[in-house]
Each structure stands twice: as structure tokens, then as C-alpha cells.
Design a protein around this motif. Sequence first.
Motif, mmCIF file in Angstrom:
data_model
loop_
_atom_site.group_PDB
_atom_site.id
_atom_site.type_symbol
_atom_site.label_atom_id
_atom_site.label_comp_id
_atom_site.label_asym_id
_atom_site.label_seq_id
_atom_site.Cartn_x
_atom_site.Cartn_y
_atom_site.Cartn_z
ATOM 1 N N GLY A 44 -12.949 -78.541 -120.928
ATOM 2 C CA GLY A 44 -12.532 -77.940 -119.660
ATOM 3 C C GLY A 44 -12.159 -79.053 -118.719
ATOM 4 N N ALA A 45 -13.103 -79.450 -117.874
ATOM 5 C CA ALA A 45 -13.034 -80.682 -117.080
ATOM 6 C C ALA A 45 -11.885 -80.754 -116.082
ATOM 7 N N ILE A 46 -11.226 -79.648 -115.780
ATOM 8 C CA ILE A 46 -10.237 -79.644 -114.705
ATOM 9 C C ILE A 46 -10.452 -78.382 -113.876
ATOM 10 N N GLY A 47 -9.931 -78.400 -112.671
ATOM 11 C CA GLY A 47 -10.095 -77.260 -111.789
ATOM 12 C C GLY A 47 -9.398 -76.014 -112.323
ATOM 13 N N GLY A 48 -9.978 -74.860 -112.030
ATOM 14 C CA GLY A 48 -9.365 -73.601 -112.439
ATOM 15 C C GLY A 48 -9.478 -73.306 -113.922
ATOM 16 N N VAL A 49 -10.397 -73.979 -114.609
ATOM 17 C CA VAL A 49 -10.584 -73.756 -116.043
ATOM 18 C C VAL A 49 -12.069 -73.525 -116.316
ATOM 19 N N ALA A 50 -12.365 -72.511 -117.107
ATOM 20 C CA ALA A 50 -13.730 -72.252 -117.563
ATOM 21 C C ALA A 50 -13.771 -72.447 -119.076
ATOM 22 N N ALA A 51 -14.929 -72.850 -119.592
ATOM 23 C CA ALA A 51 -15.012 -73.203 -121.014
ATOM 24 C C ALA A 51 -16.320 -72.737 -121.621
ATOM 25 N N ASP A 90 -22.759 -68.135 -134.093
ATOM 26 C CA ASP A 90 -21.543 -68.949 -134.129
ATOM 27 C C ASP A 90 -20.393 -68.353 -133.332
ATOM 28 N N SER A 91 -20.556 -67.132 -132.835
ATOM 29 C CA SER A 91 -19.450 -66.487 -132.128
ATOM 30 C C SER A 91 -19.817 -65.973 -130.745
ATOM 31 N N ALA A 92 -21.004 -65.394 -130.598
ATOM 32 C CA ALA A 92 -21.386 -64.784 -129.317
ATOM 33 C C ALA A 92 -21.359 -65.751 -128.136
ATOM 34 N N PRO A 93 -21.815 -67.004 -128.279
ATOM 35 C CA PRO A 93 -21.782 -67.918 -127.126
ATOM 36 C C PRO A 93 -20.379 -68.167 -126.584
ATOM 37 N N LEU A 94 -19.357 -67.940 -127.413
ATOM 38 C CA LEU A 94 -17.982 -68.179 -126.973
ATOM 39 C C LEU A 94 -17.476 -67.092 -126.036
ATOM 40 N N MET A 95 -18.148 -65.958 -125.990
ATOM 41 C CA MET A 95 -17.693 -64.845 -125.170
ATOM 42 C C MET A 95 -17.896 -65.100 -123.682
ATOM 43 N N THR A 96 -18.827 -65.970 -123.342
ATOM 44 C CA THR A 96 -19.137 -66.257 -121.941
ATOM 45 C C THR A 96 -18.715 -67.679 -121.599
ATOM 46 N N THR A 97 -17.746 -67.814 -120.719
ATOM 47 C CA THR A 97 -17.271 -69.132 -120.311
ATOM 48 C C THR A 97 -17.807 -69.475 -118.921
ATOM 49 N N LYS A 98 -17.954 -70.772 -118.656
ATOM 50 C CA LYS A 98 -18.488 -71.254 -117.386
ATOM 51 C C LYS A 98 -17.504 -72.217 -116.743
ATOM 52 N N SER A 99 -17.503 -72.241 -115.419
ATOM 53 C CA SER A 99 -16.610 -73.136 -114.685
ATOM 54 C C SER A 99 -17.026 -74.593 -114.897
ATOM 55 N N GLY A 100 -16.047 -75.473 -114.741
ATOM 56 C CA GLY A 100 -16.324 -76.893 -114.855
ATOM 57 C C GLY A 100 -16.426 -77.342 -116.299
ATOM 58 N N SER A 101 -16.869 -78.572 -116.467
ATOM 59 C CA SER A 101 -16.957 -79.162 -117.797
ATOM 60 C C SER A 101 -18.187 -78.664 -118.536
ATOM 61 N N VAL A 102 -17.996 -78.219 -119.782
ATOM 62 C CA VAL A 102 -19.104 -77.830 -120.651
ATOM 63 C C VAL A 102 -19.380 -79.012 -121.577
ATOM 64 N N ASN A 103 -20.536 -79.623 -121.442
ATOM 65 C CA ASN A 103 -20.840 -80.866 -122.139
ATOM 66 C C ASN A 103 -21.743 -80.644 -123.348
ATOM 67 N N PHE A 104 -21.545 -81.466 -124.367
ATOM 68 C CA PHE A 104 -22.401 -81.428 -125.546
ATOM 69 C C PHE A 104 -22.419 -82.807 -126.183
ATOM 70 N N LEU A 156 -11.259 -71.679 -123.906
ATOM 71 C CA LEU A 156 -10.928 -71.888 -122.506
ATOM 72 C C LEU A 156 -10.396 -70.596 -121.900
ATOM 73 N N THR A 157 -10.750 -70.346 -120.651
ATOM 74 C CA THR A 157 -10.222 -69.216 -119.892
ATOM 75 C C THR A 157 -9.869 -69.718 -118.491
ATOM 76 N N PRO A 158 -8.984 -69.004 -117.777
ATOM 77 C CA PRO A 158 -8.623 -69.454 -116.432
ATOM 78 C C PRO A 158 -9.792 -69.390 -115.453
ATOM 79 N N GLU A 159 -10.710 -68.466 -115.648
ATOM 80 C CA GLU A 159 -11.879 -68.320 -114.798
ATOM 81 C C GLU A 159 -13.039 -67.812 -115.640
ATOM 82 N N PRO A 160 -14.264 -67.923 -115.133
ATOM 83 C CA PRO A 160 -15.418 -67.508 -115.942
ATOM 84 C C PRO A 160 -15.340 -66.040 -116.355
#
Length: 280
Positions: free
Chosen positions: A83-90, A150-164, A176-180
Motif C-alpha cells: 500500500g504505502a501511499i495515500g488513498g490506498v488500503a491493503a 488463506d483467503s478471509a484476511p484478504l476481505m478486510t483492507t486497512k488504510s496505510g501501509s500493511v507491514n509484515f 489493494l482497494t481505494p479505501e478500507p
Amino acid sequence: EHMRTSVLCLLFAAVFATELYPQPNFHRTIHPLDVYTNGFCLESGAPGTAQGVGSQQYVAVQPCRYGQIVSNWDGQKMTLGLGAIGGVAAAVVTVGDMQDIRQKYGLTSNINDQTAYLSIHFDEAKSKMVIVGKDATSSKMTFQDMITPDSAPLMTTKSGSVNFEPKAGFVYIGRLTPEPVSNSWEDTTLFFKLLVLEDGNGATDPEALEVRWDIFSVGSGVSIPTLPDDLCSSALSAAAGANTTGAVGVVMSILALMGVIAIPILFFIFRRRLIAFTSV
């Protein structure tokens, strides 16, 4: 007349190649200390930082349109951010290494690791993440649903950078989605799978990470390059800063792509003339 027909065929072949080539994959080396390669645009593989032009010549601009993959070093361990850019949820999920994948999905010996990795995708008709079936063959490809972890966590996106914390040999899936969004596959911008080749961990100083990611699904209205990575990367780099400089980046991108198409045509014409000259 024959030469003209041949040139036209080459031109059409170059144009149609952009439509027939599979959705792209990118192989990149990411270094947290490099101002240009500490991140890359997920949709294009272009560097995530570019030098501006005109009045922004000495300003670092962010050319990515849909999201970045970036590296971070905190003095002890390396992490990747999506994600890591404005207006993007991941969102991201760890699928595991190939041994984990084979065990979880009961893959038989006739399915190699390459097929297992390449088969991971989003089935739009079923609105499900799927992977190759247990007993699939090259002549009869079948798929099975990916398990909930392996699939359910992808249904919910969060704003900002998602780190791992990346691990070499592990497969990750990102969205990636435009918003959460939550509990919905709608509004997906990009779906991609990521394979970590070198994780940079275990070192006392920051080291480069080596990754490969494949885009396997894009949202409605999303435009990504479909040329082979080695052909389109220069064009995309030329377009860096298009978000901030408008038509300048677009024109540069078009000119770069025209150059890619023109090279085989000019080579063909030059070769024909050289043959004609040497035969006189």
C-alpha cells in the motif's frame, strides 16, 4: 509491396502482443537505503520514487497510481509494507512455503511447485480464492477453494501501509482497494501474489530483499501494463511523475512505447536494404 506488408505485420504483431501477453509479473531487488529502489509500484514495477521535472526537478515525487511495495529496516529486522501511499488500503496473508502449500491442499506429486504457485488466483465467477486441485493434470486443470485462513484476511483492507516480516521461500497474497473495505471482494484494485527470494533478515546491517510478484486480477477500470516486464519497464520509468506532471509523463510513456514497437521494424528495413546493397 511485400516489404510494406511485412512491416505492417510486424506492427500489428507488436500491438497485439500488448493484449495477448499474460498479466505481468515483476522481479525486483529492494534496498531500504536506496532512495530509488527502497520501494516499487505494484502495478508497474517502476521505482516508487522519481525525480520531478520542471518546477519539481529537485523534489522526490511518488509516481505509483495504485500502491507500493516498500522495505523498512528498524535496526534489527527487515519488513515489507504494501500500500504505502495515500488513498490506498491493503491486506496481506501469509500462505507459507511450498511444502506448507502442498500439505495444506493435498497436492499430488504430479503437480510441481511452479504450477502450485501459478495456479493461485481469484475466481471472479465464484468470488473465491482458488488454487490447483489435488488431482489436477496438465490436460485437465481443476481448482479447489483456498482455505479460510488463506483467503478471509484478504476481505478486510486497512488504510496505510500493511507491514509484515518477509521469509525467503514464502508465498504471500496481497489485495489493494481505494479505501478500507470489510467482508467484501468489491472495490478491489489489484490482487497479486508475492514470492520472497531473499529476505534480508539475520544481518546486522540492512541488506537487499529480492522478491517476485504476479498480478492476477485487477478491478474495473484499472489499467496496468501487459507488455513483458523487460519491455515495459523503461516506458513506465519514463512515465514516472505522470501523476504530478500530467501530460508530460503520458507523452513520455507513449514515445517510449513507440520506440519499443519501432525497433523491430527499423531492423527489418535496414536488413533488407543491406541485403539489396550487398547483392548489387
